[in-house]
Design a protein around this motif. Structure first.
Motif, PDB file in Angstrom:
ATOM      1  N   GLN A 278       6.745  -3.513   1.554  1.00  0.00           N
ATOM      2  CA  GLN A 278       5.406  -3.794   1.037  1.00  0.00           C
ATOM      3  C   GLN A 278       5.132  -5.297   1.019  1.00  0.00           C
ATOM      4  OE1 GLN A 278       3.259  -1.439   0.542  1.00  0.00           O
ATOM      5  NE2 GLN A 278       4.782   0.153   0.948  1.00  0.00           N
ATOM      6  N   LYS A 279       6.149  -6.078   0.709  1.00  0.00           N
ATOM      7  CA  LYS A 279       5.973  -7.536   0.694  1.00  0.00           C
ATOM      8  C   LYS A 279       5.713  -8.064   2.099  1.00  0.00           C
ATOM      9  CE  LYS A 279       8.293 -11.756  -0.832  1.00  0.00           C
ATOM     10  NZ  LYS A 279       9.517 -12.318  -1.445  1.00  0.00           N
ATOM     11  N   ARG A 280       6.429  -7.517   3.109  1.00  0.00           N
ATOM     12  CA  ARG A 280       6.211  -7.974   4.488  1.00  0.00           C
ATOM     13  C   ARG A 280       4.841  -7.553   4.997  1.00  0.00           C
ATOM     14  NH1 ARG A 280      11.432  -5.591   5.302  1.00  0.00           N
ATOM     15  NH2 ARG A 280      13.098  -7.122   5.085  1.00  0.00           N
ATOM     16  N   ILE A 281       4.382  -6.369   4.578  1.00  0.00           N
ATOM     17  CA  ILE A 281       3.071  -5.911   5.028  1.00  0.00           C
ATOM     18  C   ILE A 281       1.984  -6.880   4.585  1.00  0.00           C
ATOM     19  CG2 ILE A 281       1.341  -4.097   4.698  1.00  0.00           C
ATOM     20  CD1 ILE A 281       3.591  -2.077   4.670  1.00  0.00           C
ATOM     21  N   MET A 282       2.091  -7.383   3.369  1.00  0.00           N
ATOM     22  CA  MET A 282       1.092  -8.340   2.873  1.00  0.00           C
ATOM     23  C   MET A 282       1.273  -9.714   3.503  1.00  0.00           C
ATOM     24  SD  MET A 282       0.581  -7.361  -1.125  1.00  0.00           S
ATOM     25  CE  MET A 282       2.208  -7.874  -1.615  1.00  0.00           C
ATOM     26  N   ALA A 283       2.491 -10.000   4.000  1.00  0.00           N
ATOM     27  CA  ALA A 283       2.751 -11.251   4.729  1.00  0.00           C
ATOM     28  C   ALA A 283       2.324 -12.475   3.935  1.00  0.00           C
ATOM     29  CB  ALA A 283       2.057 -11.226   6.095  1.00  0.00           C
ATOM     30  N   GLY A 284       2.553 -12.465   2.612  1.00  0.00           N
ATOM     31  CA  GLY A 284       2.262 -13.632   1.793  1.00  0.00           C
ATOM     32  C   GLY A 284       0.794 -13.880   1.524  1.00  0.00           C
ATOM     33  N   ARG A 285      -0.070 -12.897   1.820  1.00  0.00           N
ATOM     34  CA  ARG A 285      -1.506 -13.115   1.636  1.00  0.00           C
ATOM     35  C   ARG A 285      -1.972 -12.808   0.220  1.00  0.00           C
ATOM     36  NH1 ARG A 285      -1.469 -10.690   6.837  1.00  0.00           N
ATOM     37  NH2 ARG A 285      -1.826  -8.642   5.886  1.00  0.00           N
ATOM     38  N   ALA A 286      -1.101 -12.275  -0.636  1.00  0.00           N
ATOM     39  CA  ALA A 286      -1.489 -11.945  -2.007  1.00  0.00           C
ATOM     40  C   ALA A 286      -0.312 -12.222  -2.925  1.00  0.00           C
ATOM     41  CB  ALA A 286      -1.925 -10.481  -2.113  1.00  0.00           C
ATOM     42  N   GLY A 287      -0.570 -12.222  -4.223  1.00  0.00           N
ATOM     43  CA  GLY A 287       0.457 -12.552  -5.188  1.00  0.00           C
ATOM     44  C   GLY A 287       1.108 -11.327  -5.794  1.00  0.00           C
ATOM     45  N   VAL A 288       1.818 -11.567  -6.896  1.00  0.00           N
ATOM     46  CA  VAL A 288       2.577 -10.512  -7.558  1.00  0.00           C
ATOM     47  C   VAL A 288       1.684  -9.388  -8.087  1.00  0.00           C
ATOM     48  CG1 VAL A 288       4.156 -10.047  -9.482  1.00  0.00           C
ATOM     49  CG2 VAL A 288       4.440 -12.110  -8.094  1.00  0.00           C
ATOM     50  N   PRO A 289       0.496  -9.653  -8.640  1.00  0.00           N
ATOM     51  CA  PRO A 289      -0.320  -8.531  -9.153  1.00  0.00           C
ATOM     52  C   PRO A 289      -0.629  -7.474  -8.101  1.00  0.00           C
ATOM     53  CG  PRO A 289      -1.153 -10.604  -9.992  1.00  0.00           C
ATOM     54  CD  PRO A 289      -0.118 -10.955  -8.981  1.00  0.00           C
ATOM     55  N   LEU A 290      -1.004  -7.903  -6.882  1.00  0.00           N
ATOM     56  CA  LEU A 290      -1.285  -6.923  -5.838  1.00  0.00           C
ATOM     57  C   LEU A 290      -0.022  -6.191  -5.411  1.00  0.00           C
ATOM     58  CD1 LEU A 290      -3.197  -5.548  -3.891  1.00  0.00           C
ATOM     59  CD2 LEU A 290      -2.913  -7.478  -2.319  1.00  0.00           C
ATOM     60  N   LEU A 291       1.093  -6.920  -5.303  1.00  0.00           N
ATOM     61  CA  LEU A 291       2.358  -6.275  -4.949  1.00  0.00           C
ATOM     62  C   LEU A 291       2.722  -5.224  -5.993  1.00  0.00           C
ATOM     63  CD1 LEU A 291       4.936  -6.057  -3.246  1.00  0.00           C
ATOM     64  CD2 LEU A 291       5.896  -7.927  -4.588  1.00  0.00           C
ATOM     65  N   ARG A 292       2.564  -5.550  -7.270  1.00  0.00           N
ATOM     66  CA  ARG A 292       2.865  -4.590  -8.341  1.00  0.00           C
ATOM     67  C   ARG A 292       1.969  -3.352  -8.225  1.00  0.00           C
ATOM     68  NH1 ARG A 292       0.838  -3.529 -13.436  1.00  0.00           N
ATOM     69  NH2 ARG A 292       2.383  -2.821 -14.965  1.00  0.00           N
ATOM     70  N   HIS A 293       0.708  -3.578  -7.918  1.00  0.00           N
ATOM     71  CA  HIS A 293      -0.223  -2.461  -7.797  1.00  0.00           C
ATOM     72  C   HIS A 293       0.177  -1.550  -6.640  1.00  0.00           C
ATOM     73  CE1 HIS A 293      -3.973  -0.220  -7.970  1.00  0.00           C
ATOM     74  NE2 HIS A 293      -4.148  -0.455  -6.679  1.00  0.00           N
ATOM     75  N   ARG A 294       0.560  -2.120  -5.511  1.00  0.00           N
ATOM     76  CA  ARG A 294       0.933  -1.321  -4.339  1.00  0.00           C
ATOM     77  C   ARG A 294       2.195  -0.520  -4.630  1.00  0.00           C
ATOM     78  NH1 ARG A 294      -1.231  -2.939   0.848  1.00  0.00           N
ATOM     79  NH2 ARG A 294       0.656  -2.064   1.749  1.00  0.00           N
ATOM     80  N   VAL A 295       3.181  -1.130  -5.301  1.00  0.00           N
ATOM     81  CA  VAL A 295       4.428  -0.430  -5.614  1.00  0.00           C
ATOM     82  C   VAL A 295       4.156   0.746  -6.555  1.00  0.00           C
ATOM     83  CG1 VAL A 295       6.659  -0.659  -6.761  1.00  0.00           C
ATOM     84  CG2 VAL A 295       5.890  -2.428  -5.180  1.00  0.00           C
ATOM     85  N   ILE A 296       3.294   0.532  -7.551  1.00  0.00           N
ATOM     86  CA  ILE A 296       2.984   1.613  -8.490  1.00  0.00           C
ATOM     87  C   ILE A 296       2.268   2.758  -7.770  1.00  0.00           C
ATOM     88  CG2 ILE A 296       1.592   2.216 -10.510  1.00  0.00           C
ATOM     89  CD1 ILE A 296       2.215  -0.549 -11.618  1.00  0.00           C
TER      90      ILE A 296
END
Length: 306
Positions: A278-296
């Protein structure tokens, strides 16, 4: 209770096997069969001379056809033979094994072709050094690399014509994959190539035996042979295996539990891999809040659609 992860134990062993194969890179060419001389011209093209490729196609055709009479699916046959499903389907649909023989494309011309006759002549005169031959044809106008000249005269060292094609030797990673793969899943080509290689290289043969012993311990969930196996690693004379024995002895109780216990960290490793994906898919374009949302959201979907 500390339990070593079986996946990482096998991964560490596979890395050592790859290092050993790289250290014996000069032996890897033994896995390639010697090219056979060109067959004599025949008036009947259907009765072509027997070659290694034709024997392989015939043997594989007979093996696949032996399964087609059963109720097993093509996917099940492919898994048991260690082949791709498309390959099994091709041999299952064929009416005869001649339809499955791979057609060898004609050899492409290269910048070295005008100098092949000169190289053959100089070889017959007694000049067998690739560096000297490369310098001589470079003075005549050749602009190619020395390595191409070295590969071109390699058939001459085996008593074959200079333009005889030869299969590329396997890489150390491919050899390590052959050794660490369960024998029924290697496929016919990998099995034959590994057999030739192990007959030529005693160190790789010894490595293969030790790997299969560890695989038997994992399959049987039996750690009783582990101390004797570690002694064999230390006495093998191979630094990569000796270092692995030292590393396992430092955490031997956890390794024993990893072999015998039903627990493993596979679920955690899967979650970590998914998080990294999921982190690679975003490729650094967003921060931790979006990553947390995608994981949930992904965890919710897994529970809803297992």
């Amino acid at each position: 209770m500390q339990v070593s992860d079986r996946f990482h134990l096998w991964q560490g062993l596979s890395k050592r096997v790859s290092d050993i194969a790289a250290a014996h890179r000069g032996c890897l060419a033994a896995a390639v069969p010697e090219p056979e001389p060109a067959p004599p011209p025949s008036d009947e093209p259907c009765e072509a001379a027997e070659t290694a490729a034709r024997r392989h196609a015939k043997r594989l055709f007979e093996t696949v056809q032996g399964y087609t009479g059963t109720a097993r699916s093509l996917s099940a046959i492919a898994r048991e033979l260690g082949l791709n499903r498309r390959t099994v389907a091709k041999y299952a649909r064929a009416a005869c094994w001649q339809e499955c023989v791979r057609r060898t494309p004609p050899r492409r011309s290269t910048s070295l072709d005008p100098y092949l006759e000169y190289l053959r002549q100089r070889w017959e005169e007694g000049e067998h050094t690739a560096t000297v031959l490369h310098q001589e044809i470079a003075a005549k106008g050749y602009r190619g690399h020395y390595q191409r000249v070295k590969m071109a005269i390699a058939p001459l060292r085996r008593g074959l014509p200079i333009d005889t094609p030869r299969e590329r030797p396997p890489s150390p990673r491919q050899v390590a994959r052959w050794i660490t793969t369960t024998p029924p899943r290697r496929g016919l080509h990998g099995t034959e190539a590994l057999r030739r290689l192990l007959q030529h290289c005693p160190e790789l043969d010894q490595t293969h035996t030790l790997v299969r012993q560890f695989a038997a311990m994992l399959d049987a969930r039996d750690a009783a042979p582990l101390p004797d196996w570690l002694d064999q690693l230390a006495a093998s004379g191979l630094s990569a295996l000796a270092s692995l024995a030292n590393a396992i002895r430092e955490d031997q109780l956890a390794v024993v539990q990893g072999i015998t216990a039903p627990f493993n960290s596979g679920v955690n490793e899967g979650r970590i891999t998914d998080l990294k994906l999921q982190k690679r898919i975003m490729a650094g374009r967003a921060g931790v809040p979006l990553l947390r949302h995608r994981v949930i959201v992904m965890a919710h979907l897994r529970r809803r659609y297992p």
